[in-house]
Design a protein around this motif. Structure first.
Motif, PDB file in Angstrom:
ATOM      1  N   TYR A   2      43.881  59.320  52.045  1.00 49.66           N
ATOM      2  CA  TYR A   2      42.428  59.377  52.220  1.00 49.66           C
ATOM      3  C   TYR A   2      41.799  60.634  51.615  1.00 49.66           C
ATOM      4  CZ  TYR A   2      42.591  55.251  55.154  1.00 49.66           C
ATOM      5  OH  TYR A   2      42.764  53.966  55.603  1.00 49.66           O
ATOM      6  N   CYS A   3      42.615  61.514  51.052  1.00 47.83           N
ATOM      7  CA  CYS A   3      42.131  62.773  50.473  1.00 47.83           C
ATOM      8  C   CYS A   3      41.439  63.637  51.531  1.00 47.83           C
ATOM      9  CB  CYS A   3      41.203  62.528  49.282  1.00 47.83           C
ATOM     10  SG  CYS A   3      41.954  61.569  47.958  1.00 47.83           S
ATOM     11  N   ALA A   4      41.899  63.533  52.777  1.00 43.97           N
ATOM     12  CA  ALA A   4      41.337  64.346  53.857  1.00 43.97           C
ATOM     13  C   ALA A   4      41.727  65.799  53.622  1.00 43.97           C
ATOM     14  CB  ALA A   4      41.844  63.861  55.206  1.00 43.97           C
ATOM     15  N   LYS A   5      40.800  66.681  53.893  1.00 44.69           N
ATOM     16  CA  LYS A   5      41.031  68.106  53.660  1.00 44.69           C
ATOM     17  C   LYS A   5      40.821  68.950  54.911  1.00 44.69           C
ATOM     18  CE  LYS A   5      40.975  68.189  48.939  1.00 44.69           C
ATOM     19  NZ  LYS A   5      42.279  68.088  48.377  1.00 44.69           N
ATOM     20  N   CYS A   6      40.016  68.451  55.867  1.00 44.80           N
ATOM     21  CA  CYS A   6      39.654  69.301  56.996  1.00 44.80           C
ATOM     22  C   CYS A   6      39.587  68.505  58.291  1.00 44.80           C
ATOM     23  CB  CYS A   6      38.326  70.006  56.738  1.00 44.80           C
ATOM     24  SG  CYS A   6      36.883  68.930  56.632  1.00 44.80           S
ATOM     25  N   THR A   7      39.492  69.268  59.374  1.00 46.13           N
ATOM     26  CA  THR A   7      39.231  68.682  60.691  1.00 46.13           C
ATOM     27  C   THR A   7      37.969  69.329  61.231  1.00 46.13           C
ATOM     28  OG1 THR A   7      40.644  70.333  61.788  1.00 46.13           O
ATOM     29  CG2 THR A   7      41.667  68.242  61.186  1.00 46.13           C
ATOM     30  N   PRO A   8      37.044  68.510  61.712  1.00 45.22           N
ATOM     31  CA  PRO A   8      37.022  67.059  61.731  1.00 45.22           C
ATOM     32  C   PRO A   8      36.499  66.486  60.413  1.00 45.22           C
ATOM     33  CG  PRO A   8      35.076  67.869  62.845  1.00 45.22           C
ATOM     34  CD  PRO A   8      35.876  69.078  62.423  1.00 45.22           C
ATOM     35  N   GLU A   9      36.993  65.306  60.079  1.00 50.89           N
ATOM     36  CA  GLU A   9      36.549  64.590  58.880  1.00 50.89           C
ATOM     37  C   GLU A   9      36.556  63.096  59.208  1.00 50.89           C
ATOM     38  OE1 GLU A   9      37.596  64.400  54.089  1.00 50.89           O
ATOM     39  OE2 GLU A   9      38.549  65.919  55.349  1.00 50.89           O
ATOM     40  N   PHE A  10      35.475  62.403  58.861  1.00 48.35           N
ATOM     41  CA  PHE A  10      35.264  61.015  59.275  1.00 48.35           C
ATOM     42  C   PHE A  10      35.205  60.067  58.087  1.00 48.35           C
ATOM     43  CE2 PHE A  10      33.807  63.724  62.571  1.00 48.35           C
ATOM     44  CZ  PHE A  10      34.117  63.061  63.744  1.00 48.35           C
ATOM     45  N   PHE A  11      35.793  58.886  58.288  1.00 48.83           N
ATOM     46  CA  PHE A  11      35.747  57.801  57.321  1.00 48.83           C
ATOM     47  C   PHE A  11      35.341  56.552  58.087  1.00 48.83           C
ATOM     48  CE2 PHE A  11      38.675  60.896  55.756  1.00 48.83           C
ATOM     49  CZ  PHE A  11      38.547  60.895  54.384  1.00 48.83           C
ATOM     50  N   ILE A  12      34.297  55.872  57.629  1.00 44.68           N
ATOM     51  CA  ILE A  12      33.863  54.632  58.270  1.00 44.68           C
ATOM     52  C   ILE A  12      34.007  53.504  57.260  1.00 44.68           C
ATOM     53  CG2 ILE A  12      31.979  53.396  59.401  1.00 44.68           C
ATOM     54  CD1 ILE A  12      30.799  56.139  60.161  1.00 44.68           C
ATOM     55  N   PHE A  13      34.723  52.476  57.687  1.00 44.32           N
ATOM     56  CA  PHE A  13      34.974  51.317  56.840  1.00 44.32           C
ATOM     57  C   PHE A  13      34.331  50.083  57.455  1.00 44.32           C
ATOM     58  CE2 PHE A  13      38.316  54.301  55.915  1.00 44.32           C
ATOM     59  CZ  PHE A  13      38.408  54.258  54.534  1.00 44.32           C
ATOM     60  N   SER A  14      33.777  49.236  56.599  1.00 48.05           N
ATOM     61  CA  SER A  14      33.219  47.961  57.053  1.00 48.05           C
ATOM     62  C   SER A  14      34.353  47.069  57.540  1.00 48.05           C
ATOM     63  CB  SER A  14      32.487  47.267  55.900  1.00 48.05           C
ATOM     64  OG  SER A  14      33.429  46.797  54.948  1.00 48.05           O
ATOM     65  N   GLY A  15      33.994  45.968  58.161  1.00 47.13           N
ATOM     66  CA  GLY A  15      34.987  45.004  58.617  1.00 47.13           C
ATOM     67  C   GLY A  15      35.828  44.438  57.495  1.00 47.13           C
ATOM     68  N   LYS A  16      35.305  44.493  56.274  1.00 45.50           N
ATOM     69  CA  LYS A  16      36.061  44.012  55.107  1.00 45.50           C
ATOM     70  C   LYS A  16      36.944  45.109  54.517  1.00 45.50           C
ATOM     71  CE  LYS A  16      32.800  40.432  53.995  1.00 45.50           C
ATOM     72  NZ  LYS A  16      31.887  39.844  53.075  1.00 45.50           N
ATOM     73  N   GLY A  17      36.892  46.299  55.109  1.00 49.19           N
ATOM     74  CA  GLY A  17      37.746  47.393  54.662  1.00 49.19           C
ATOM     75  C   GLY A  17      37.176  48.255  53.568  1.00 49.19           C
ATOM     76  N   ASN A  18      35.879  48.115  53.279  1.00 45.65           N
ATOM     77  CA  ASN A  18      35.234  48.930  52.252  1.00 45.65           C
ATOM     78  C   ASN A  18      34.622  50.182  52.877  1.00 45.65           C
ATOM     79  OD1 ASN A  18      35.718  46.986  50.175  1.00 45.65           O
ATOM     80  ND2 ASN A  18      34.052  45.785  51.044  1.00 45.65           N
TER      81      ASN A  18
END
Length: 184
Positions: free
Chosen positions: A116-132
């Motif tokens: 996910y290329c996460a670099k820090c805390t906190p860091e958020f990713f929200i995906f639609s029901g289709k996974g986008n």
């Protein structure tokens, strides 16, 4: 503590991994927690003051949206050997002490954070029901010491728009917090 900004490089599709879920002590697939409405993946940890600052709101936010069919998953990708406070045993304690209403996973190999290329805390990713990907970034503008109330505004806004059926193009609003503690 090193202030680190989230990456503007992002993955636009949700991906399944099998990780240790600390409250059960069992390895589980993330996909078992994905929602057909939206899934929030949060990179957090126990020791980060930026995460401690928002923990109460994370719980409120999840409680507000879980009943509406949106799922939440928390992932700790820190090197637990160097940062024992972030060990699975301590994650389990924090999970129960705070009453997290969402699963808390340990990313021992750090492969999830790298994907996910996460670099820090906190860091958020929200995906639609289709996974986008719909959103990548911060919870809101509040940080320890800046006197801005913790409201979860940015994440709440995206989730409310998803529930209203609005078309959402990937939005990036950089987060910053503690750097993920990478293994050597």
């Amino acid at each position: 503590m090193v202030r680190t900004y989230s990456s503007s490089k992002i993955k636009i599709k949700i991906k399944d991994f099998e990780l240790l879920e600390v409250s059960s002590g069992k390895r589980k697939f993330l996909r078992d927690y994905f929602s057909n409405k939206a899934t929030v993946i949060m990179f957090i940890c126990n020791h980060c003051p930026y995460v401690k600052h928002i923990n109460t709101e994370l719980i409120h936010l999840a409680n507000d949206f879980l009943s509406k069919g949106i799922s939440f998953l928390a992932i700790n990708s820190n090197d637990a050997k160097k940062y024992s406070e972030d060990s699975p045993e301590n994650m389990k304690k924090v999970h129960y002490q705070l009453g997290y209403p969402f699963p808390y996973f340990f990313d021992e190999t750090q492969e999830v954070a790298k994907y996910y290329c996460a670099k820090c805390t906190p860091e958020f990713f929200i995906f639609s029901g289709k996974g986008n990907l719909c959103y990548h970034g911060q919870l809101d503008d509040s940080r320890p010491g800046n006197n801005i109330p913790v409201t979860g505004f940015d994440v709440r806004n995206i989730l409310q728009n998803i529930l209203k059926g609005k078309k959402i193009y990937p939005i990036v609003k950089l987060s910053y917090g503690c750097n993920i503690k990478w293994k050597p």
